[in-house]
Design a protein around this motif. Structure first.
Motif, PDB file in Angstrom:
ATOM      1  N   GLY A 245     -36.406 -47.101 -68.230  1.00 31.53           N
ATOM      2  CA  GLY A 245     -36.071 -48.347 -68.918  1.00 31.53           C
ATOM      3  C   GLY A 245     -36.852 -48.487 -70.216  1.00 31.53           C
ATOM      4  O   GLY A 245     -36.295 -48.893 -71.235  1.00 31.53           O
TER       5      GLY A 245
ATOM      6  N   GLN B 266     -28.883 -51.385 -76.233  1.00 29.05           N
ATOM      7  CA  GLN B 266     -30.186 -51.950 -76.609  1.00 29.05           C
ATOM      8  C   GLN B 266     -30.448 -51.738 -78.092  1.00 29.05           C
ATOM      9  O   GLN B 266     -31.101 -52.537 -78.745  1.00 29.05           O
TER      10      GLN B 266
ATOM     11  N   THR C 149     -36.912 -37.570 -60.548  1.00 28.68           N
ATOM     12  CA  THR C 149     -36.217 -38.375 -59.538  1.00 28.68           C
ATOM     13  C   THR C 149     -34.949 -39.019 -60.090  1.00 28.68           C
ATOM     14  O   THR C 149     -34.472 -39.994 -59.532  1.00 28.68           O
TER      15      THR C 149
ATOM     16  N   LEU D  50     -35.701 -51.100 -73.053  1.00 29.99           N
ATOM     17  CA  LEU D  50     -35.704 -52.388 -72.364  1.00 29.99           C
ATOM     18  C   LEU D  50     -37.085 -53.025 -72.519  1.00 29.99           C
ATOM     19  O   LEU D  50     -38.093 -52.344 -72.494  1.00 29.99           O
TER      20      LEU D  50
ATOM     21  N   ALA E 155     -33.970 -41.304 -61.682  1.00 28.55           N
ATOM     22  CA  ALA E 155     -34.266 -42.631 -62.214  1.00 28.55           C
ATOM     23  C   ALA E 155     -33.059 -43.279 -62.878  1.00 28.55           C
ATOM     24  O   ALA E 155     -33.148 -43.827 -63.967  1.00 28.55           O
ATOM     25  N   LEU E 156     -31.905 -43.205 -62.193  1.00 28.06           N
ATOM     26  CA  LEU E 156     -30.728 -43.913 -62.718  1.00 28.06           C
ATOM     27  C   LEU E 156     -30.847 -45.389 -62.371  1.00 28.06           C
ATOM     28  O   LEU E 156     -31.466 -45.745 -61.376  1.00 28.06           O
ATOM     29  N   TYR E 157     -30.239 -46.230 -63.199  1.00 38.11           N
ATOM     30  CA  TYR E 157     -30.267 -47.659 -62.915  1.00 38.11           C
ATOM     31  C   TYR E 157     -29.301 -47.944 -61.775  1.00 38.11           C
ATOM     32  O   TYR E 157     -28.095 -47.743 -61.938  1.00 38.11           O
ATOM     33  N   PRO E 158     -29.800 -48.414 -60.640  1.00 37.68           N
ATOM     34  CA  PRO E 158     -28.916 -48.547 -59.470  1.00 37.68           C
ATOM     35  C   PRO E 158     -27.828 -49.594 -59.646  1.00 37.68           C
ATOM     36  O   PRO E 158     -26.798 -49.521 -59.002  1.00 37.68           O
ATOM     37  N   HIS E 159     -28.053 -50.558 -60.556  1.00 38.03           N
ATOM     38  CA  HIS E 159     -27.072 -51.641 -60.664  1.00 38.03           C
ATOM     39  C   HIS E 159     -25.997 -51.359 -61.701  1.00 38.03           C
ATOM     40  O   HIS E 159     -25.142 -52.186 -61.937  1.00 38.03           O
TER      41      HIS E 159
ATOM     42  N   LEU F   8     -38.205 -44.940 -62.802  1.00 40.48           N
ATOM     43  CA  LEU F   8     -37.160 -45.899 -63.149  1.00 40.48           C
ATOM     44  C   LEU F   8     -37.643 -46.851 -64.245  1.00 40.48           C
ATOM     45  O   LEU F   8     -36.952 -47.096 -65.234  1.00 40.48           O
TER      46      LEU F   8
ATOM     47  N   LEU G 238     -26.561 -47.796 -71.843  1.00 41.26           N
ATOM     48  CA  LEU G 238     -27.550 -48.880 -71.936  1.00 41.26           C
ATOM     49  C   LEU G 238     -28.458 -48.756 -73.171  1.00 41.26           C
ATOM     50  O   LEU G 238     -28.649 -49.719 -73.909  1.00 41.26           O
TER      51      LEU G 238
ATOM     52  N   ARG H  41     -34.418 -57.129 -64.291  1.00 42.39           N
ATOM     53  CA  ARG H  41     -33.188 -56.398 -63.996  1.00 42.39           C
ATOM     54  C   ARG H  41     -33.404 -55.178 -63.116  1.00 42.39           C
ATOM     55  O   ARG H  41     -32.531 -54.799 -62.349  1.00 42.39           O
ATOM     56  N   LEU H  42     -34.547 -54.514 -63.252  1.00 48.06           N
ATOM     57  CA  LEU H  42     -34.739 -53.289 -62.479  1.00 48.06           C
ATOM     58  C   LEU H  42     -35.597 -53.511 -61.245  1.00 48.06           C
ATOM     59  O   LEU H  42     -35.269 -53.061 -60.157  1.00 48.06           O
TER      60      LEU H  42
ATOM     61  N   PHE I 166     -35.903 -37.417 -65.830  1.00 49.42           N
ATOM     62  CA  PHE I 166     -36.964 -37.458 -64.826  1.00 49.42           C
ATOM     63  C   PHE I 166     -36.609 -36.653 -63.589  1.00 49.42           C
ATOM     64  O   PHE I 166     -35.438 -36.467 -63.275  1.00 49.42           O
TER      65      PHE I 166
END
Ligand SMILES: Nc1ncnc2c1ncn2[C@@H]1O[C@H](COP(=O)(O)OP(=O)(O)OP(=O)(O)O)[C@@H](O)[C@H]1O
Ligand SMILES: [Mg+2]
Lengths: 331, 279
Positions: free
Chosen positions: B176, A102, A83, B181, A85-89, B172, A98, B189-190, A81
């Protein structure tokens, strides 16, 4: 084999028709670039392919299978993407693994693929960092890494470089080209930067108002545009258009000539007054007025031309494109 | 980070104003606290004096402990407040996410309908609520209070949270989805961690009115075993005599749990504010 096939794809948001009757084939291993002005529906088309939006009608076929009803994660695609769009956590490793987790892949496979991808993208030193601790370029590489580890049949890139500065953009562009060579996977890449389009693409799809204007290799589109829009969209500075009446009285067509195909000559057909000069070192761009029409001329080398000077420009007949009133190319 | 103007006079003025405000806000609390440790006579003789060896007395606290089931009231208040906040946040966030994220028929209408509750005070419906609670046999249970407070808090929660959820990056959520997800995982989670500051705001807004409410406990759950702290403290306020020692002590103790909850939420608030500022 075709990696992706779109058949009569339409997409409307309520009353607004955003995509109209899109037909397209992407061959295995091909690098296809979607270009077009802002708001023409590039991202929407990409999201339809990814399955993030449903097509209002038409068929999306990935790897010989109709996927209209398949959720994004099962389509064998990966998307990068604009932006990031990485998972911040999650840290870099977590971000990349991830999707595989999944998908219930064995630990060893996950580790190996993450290791390979981070080696390819020089992400090894940052593998335990969180997205907020990375620079823009590093984040974009993580986003690309996250796509690679899934080993998709089709990569989708939505303007991945537009948030990077010029130098980094060039480097990352080369990296993406290398990646395509190494992986040999089909890629679809959205941009409105025509340099990216010309340098990366095997095949360019020009979109306008949700319709395909022309499909072809970069040089095909450059040398043989089917209409005035495509002719004006590719090439920088863009093609000059002026009424053929300026050259032959009574002619109601439009003539298009690329800036580099105009040259200084004393018996030129265009009598122009220079309004602006840009010295680029290797080239000189001259902006001039012919009657009320502005033309841009690209002269090779360094020319010392004064603003307000009167010059005559000519062009070879074989370098002129003719368009009818609706912008269609006349041959 | 950019450096704000660091004119020392500005800083001093700013801090002066803030300190002044803090003093004004804390003064009543301070008066309650000191007087709760004084004998009855001393409270009226010198309300602003600190307790000294003469006036010091724990009589108020002793009365409170002896009288009724103070700890039970305490526990009831805590259960009602925490459970109500939990449900407000959970259901509020879920509804807000649905309204912000999904396109469905009547989305806008549903949003307006939910927002209507902000303008109409729930107490108007007290009689109907009481009838419903009687019919369902929930009178004199804590559930009656929890349900009512949840209903009371939801409109504003949905309104505030959906505004924040609209700002969570689409990319974001889409990333996912592509990574497989589920919508629930994406939500929990997000999205939720990114709207945490808004959740804390909603929690703080709702917490104090619920903790302090006297109306609904009095009507829906006045039984001894379901009394809340506010209702329980009323026994010390009589029509003719008021046991001020006990009232002040009860109030002092009632401050503590809210304070603790507030500290928990405000930490989230501050973290949210600073993480948003340094983009
Ligand atoms: N969810 C939506 N609801 C309604 N209209 C939408 C929605 N998403 C996109 N559009 C409209 O569809 C059109 C195409 O949008 P899209 O994002 O595909 O453009 P784009 O070619 O990617 O533009 P850009 O180069 O600026 O990214 C726009 O006119 C936009 O307003
Ligand atoms: Mg776009």
């Amino acid at each position: 084999m075709t990696a992706l096939k779109l058949t009569n794809v339409n997409k409307s948001f309520g009353e607004v028709q955003v995509l109209q009757d899109i037909n397209l084939e992407v061959e295995e291993g091909e690098f296809v670039v979607f270009v077009g002005p802002s708001g023409c529906g590039k991202s929407t088309l990409l999201r339809v392919i990814a399955g993030l939006e449903d097509a209002t009608s038409g068929e999306v076929t990935i790897d010989e299978q109709v996927v209209n009803q398949t959720p994004p994660s099962k389509r064998g695609i990966a998307m990068v993407f604009q932006t990031y769009a990485l998972y911040p956590h999650l840290n870099v490793r977590g971000n990349m693994s991830l999707a595989l987790k999944q998908d219930k892949q064995p630990k060893a496979v996950i580790e190996e693929r993450v290791a390979t991808a981070s080696r390819m993208l020089n992400l090894e030193p940052y593998i335990d960092r969180y997205p907020s601790e990375l620079s823009g370029g590093q984040r974009q590489r993580v986003a690309i890494g996250r796509a690679i580890v899934r080993e998709p049949k089709l990569f989708l890139f939505d303007e991945p470089l537009s948030n990077l500065d010029a130098a980094l953009r060039m480097n990352t562009r080369i990296e993406i080209a290398n990646l395509h060579r190494q992986l040999g996977t089909s890629m679809i890449y959205v941009t409105h930067d025509q340099t990216e389009a010309m340098t990366l693409a095997d095949k360019i799809v020009v979109l306008r108002h949700g319709q395909v204007e022309q499909i072809g290799s970069p040089m095909e589109l450059y040398n043989n545009p089917t209409n005035q829009f495509v002719a004006g969209f590719l090439g920088s500075p863009s093609m000059n258009f002026f009424p053929a009446g300026l050259v032959h009285a009574g002619d109601d067509r439009t003539i298009g000539v690329r800036p580099e195909n105009l040259y200084l000559t004393d018996d030129g057909v265009l009598d122009a007054e220079v309004s602006h000069v840009e010295q680029l070192g290797a080239d000189t761009n001259v902006v001039a007025q012919v009657d009320d029409h502005q033309i841009t001329v690209r002269l090779f080398g360094q020319h010392f031309i004064e603003e307000g000077q009167n010059l005559r420009f000519g062009f070879k007949p074989e370098n002129a494109y003719h368009f009818d009133r609706d912008g269609l190319r006349l041959r | 980070m950019h450096k704000a103007r660091t004119n020392p006079f500005n800083t001093m003025g700013m801090h002066g104003a803030l300190i002044l405000y803090t003093l004004i806000a804390l003064f009543p609390v301070f008066v309650i606290l000191i007087n709760s440790f004084k004998a009855r006579k001393a409270i009226f003789r010198e309300p602003l004096a600190l307790p000294d060896s003469d006036s010091f007395s724990l009589i108020g606290y002793q009365t409170v402990m002896r009288q009724g089931d103070f700890f039970l009231y305490f526990q009831n208040s805590m259960i009602v407040t925490v459970a109500s906040l939990f449900f407000i946040l959970l259901f509020g966030a879920m509804a807000a996410y649905a309204l912000a994220e999904y396109r469905f028929k009547g989305n806008l209408l549903m949003g307006l309908y939910l927002a209507l509750g902000i303008m109409i005070p729930i107490r108007i419906g007290t009689v109907a609520i009481l009838e419903m609670m009687v019919a369902t046999g929930l009178v004199n249970t804590l559930w009656a209070l929890i349900l009512v407070y949840t209903a009371q808090g939801l409109p504003l929660a949905v309104f505030i949270l959906s505004e924040f959820m609209r700002q969570v990056s689409d990319d974001l959520k889409n990333a996912g989805r592509i990574d497989g997800l589920s919508e629930y995982t994406i939500f929990f989670r997000l999205v939720l961690p990114l709207v945490r500051p808004a959740m804390a705001t909603v929690a703080v807004f709702n917490m104090i009115p619920i903790w302090n409410d006297l109306w609904f406990p009095l009507i829906l759950a006045p039984a001894e075993k379901t009394k809340t702290l506010t209702l329980g403290s009323q026994v010390f306020i009589g029509q003719f005599v008021t046991d001020w020692n006990a009232v002040l002590s009860a109030l002092s103790m009632a401050i503590l749990p809210v304070l603790i909850l507030y500290v928990i939420f405000s930490r989230q608030l501050i973290r949210g504010i600073t993480s948003g500022a340094v983009k």
